[in-house]
Write a protein that holds these residues in place. Structure first.
Motif, PDB file in Angstrom:
ATOM      1  N   PRO A  38      75.741  52.195  65.172  1.00  0.00           N
ATOM      2  CA  PRO A  38      75.688  50.730  65.133  1.00  0.00           C
ATOM      3  C   PRO A  38      76.582  50.106  64.064  1.00  0.00           C
ATOM      4  O   PRO A  38      76.702  48.893  63.988  1.00  0.00           O
ATOM      5  CB  PRO A  38      74.214  50.455  64.816  1.00  0.00           C
ATOM      6  N   ASP A  39      77.192  50.949  63.216  1.00  0.00           N
ATOM      7  CA  ASP A  39      78.028  50.416  62.138  1.00  0.00           C
ATOM      8  C   ASP A  39      79.109  51.437  61.766  1.00  0.00           C
ATOM      9  O   ASP A  39      79.102  52.586  62.221  1.00  0.00           O
ATOM     10  CB  ASP A  39      77.179  50.071  60.906  1.00  0.00           C
ATOM     11  N   GLY A  40      80.024  51.002  60.916  1.00  0.00           N
ATOM     12  CA  GLY A  40      81.157  51.833  60.574  1.00  0.00           C
ATOM     13  C   GLY A  40      80.806  53.082  59.790  1.00  0.00           C
ATOM     14  O   GLY A  40      81.353  54.161  60.043  1.00  0.00           O
ATOM     15  N   ALA A  41      79.906  52.947  58.838  1.00  0.00           N
ATOM     16  CA  ALA A  41      79.548  54.096  58.006  1.00  0.00           C
ATOM     17  C   ALA A  41      78.933  55.204  58.859  1.00  0.00           C
ATOM     18  O   ALA A  41      79.271  56.388  58.713  1.00  0.00           O
ATOM     19  CB  ALA A  41      78.576  53.661  56.908  1.00  0.00           C
ATOM     20  N   THR A  42      78.033  54.833  59.759  1.00  0.00           N
ATOM     21  CA  THR A  42      77.423  55.819  60.664  1.00  0.00           C
ATOM     22  C   THR A  42      78.476  56.433  61.574  1.00  0.00           C
ATOM     23  O   THR A  42      78.462  57.635  61.853  1.00  0.00           O
ATOM     24  CB  THR A  42      76.316  55.163  61.502  1.00  0.00           C
ATOM     25  N   ALA A  43      79.421  55.604  62.033  1.00  0.00           N
ATOM     26  CA  ALA A  43      80.468  56.084  62.928  1.00  0.00           C
ATOM     27  C   ALA A  43      81.307  57.171  62.262  1.00  0.00           C
ATOM     28  O   ALA A  43      81.563  58.226  62.858  1.00  0.00           O
ATOM     29  CB  ALA A  43      81.356  54.923  63.360  1.00  0.00           C
ATOM     30  N   LEU A  44      81.731  56.924  61.033  1.00  0.00           N
ATOM     31  CA  LEU A  44      82.569  57.905  60.345  1.00  0.00           C
ATOM     32  C   LEU A  44      81.791  59.196  60.071  1.00  0.00           C
ATOM     33  O   LEU A  44      82.338  60.292  60.183  1.00  0.00           O
ATOM     34  CB  LEU A  44      83.105  57.306  59.047  1.00  0.00           C
ATOM     35  N   ARG A  45      80.503  59.051  59.752  1.00  0.00           N
ATOM     36  CA  ARG A  45      79.676  60.244  59.502  1.00  0.00           C
ATOM     37  C   ARG A  45      79.496  61.055  60.776  1.00  0.00           C
ATOM     38  O   ARG A  45      79.650  62.284  60.783  1.00  0.00           O
ATOM     39  CB  ARG A  45      78.319  59.814  58.938  1.00  0.00           C
ATOM     40  N   LEU A  46      79.192  60.370  61.896  1.00  0.00           N
ATOM     41  CA  LEU A  46      78.995  61.072  63.169  1.00  0.00           C
ATOM     42  C   LEU A  46      80.301  61.693  63.681  1.00  0.00           C
ATOM     43  O   LEU A  46      80.294  62.778  64.258  1.00  0.00           O
ATOM     44  CB  LEU A  46      78.439  60.120  64.224  1.00  0.00           C
ATOM     45  N   ALA A  47      81.416  60.997  63.465  1.00  0.00           N
ATOM     46  CA  ALA A  47      82.706  61.535  63.914  1.00  0.00           C
ATOM     47  C   ALA A  47      83.005  62.859  63.213  1.00  0.00           C
ATOM     48  O   ALA A  47      83.483  63.813  63.834  1.00  0.00           O
ATOM     49  CB  ALA A  47      83.821  60.528  63.650  1.00  0.00           C
ATOM     50  N   ALA A  48      82.705  62.923  61.926  1.00  0.00           N
ATOM     51  CA  ALA A  48      82.945  64.161  61.183  1.00  0.00           C
ATOM     52  C   ALA A  48      81.967  65.259  61.590  1.00  0.00           C
ATOM     53  O   ALA A  48      82.340  66.427  61.706  1.00  0.00           O
ATOM     54  CB  ALA A  48      82.841  63.888  59.684  1.00  0.00           C
TER      55      ALA A  48
END
Length: 227
Positions: free
Chosen positions: A32-42
């Motif tokens: 739902p947000d950028g911080a979660t996105a970058l964590r999940l992408a990694a």
């Protein structure tokens, strides 16, 4: 199975995307947000990222830049922003495609399949010198184009444009990037230059220049080469 990371803060849209993607046998993670996105992408190493630009904690362009620092994963931007500046900024940051909201699910799924297909195809890597289509072939080392058994004469500017596009197969290259690469930063707004030279390339290379198969225009955004 192909894994898709959906980065979107609208719960209803996320639900619709997850249902449609899972029904077609994609694995889906949602952020739902950028911080979660970058964590999940990694952590999850997705095969494709679908990214909304308007997120609560950071701008989507910053997420694109963050991902491009370590990953070449295809990024499909889904955004209600329709201004050309926003589109150019996203593409220049490293997005592969830009889909304006509202969009049809069929179009989105087609763009997704195209992105997955490009990653599965053998990429054009340094050392690759020959690009072949059904209508023409391009020898990048010799700077030579052949169509119907005959050499095609290109001007240096036409060649430079074509070279940028064919060495990024399937990727949408922004007008600004092409203008800066070919004509320099001072001409980065002269989109009429691109229209003229792309029309010339199509006349020389495409079987039906009015309905090109290989040198594709994305209105207001840029151009892509499809082999």
């Amino acid at each position: 199975m192909t894994r898709v990371l959906v980065v979107e803060d609208d719960p209803q849209l996320v639900r619709a995307l997850v249902i449609n993607l899972q029904a077609r046998r994609y694995r889906v993670d949602a952020a739902p947000d950028g911080a979660t996105a970058l964590r999940l992408a990694a952590a999850r190493q997705p095969d494709v990222v679908m990214l909304d630009l308007g997120l609560p904690d950071m701008d989507g362009v910053d997420i694109i830049k963050g991902l491009r620092g370590w990953s070449r994963v295809p990024i499909l931007v889904l955004s209600a922003r329709q201004g050309s500046d926003e589109k150019v900024a996203a593409l220049d940051a490293g997005a592969d495609d830009y889909i304006t909201k509202p969009f049809s699910m069929d179009e989105l799924l087609a763009r997704l399949r195209a992105a997955v297909r490009r990653t599965e195809e053998t990429p054009l890597v340094p050392g690759t010198t020959l690009v072949v289509t059904a209508e023409f072939s391009i020898d990048l080392l010799a700077k030579k184009v052949v169509r119907d058994g005959r050499d095609v004469r290109l001007t240096p500017t036409e060649w430079h444009l074509l070279e940028i596009l064919v060495t990024n197969p399937g990727r949408l290259i922004s007008q600004k990037h092409l203008l800066q690469e070919v004509w320099g930063a001072s001409r980065s707004t002269r989109t009429n230059y691109l229209r003229v030279y792309m029309a010339q390339l199509r006349r020389k290379l495409e079987t039906d220049p009015a309905h090109p198969r290989h040198l594709i225009t994305e209105p207001g955004m840029g151009y892509r080469f499809e082999g």
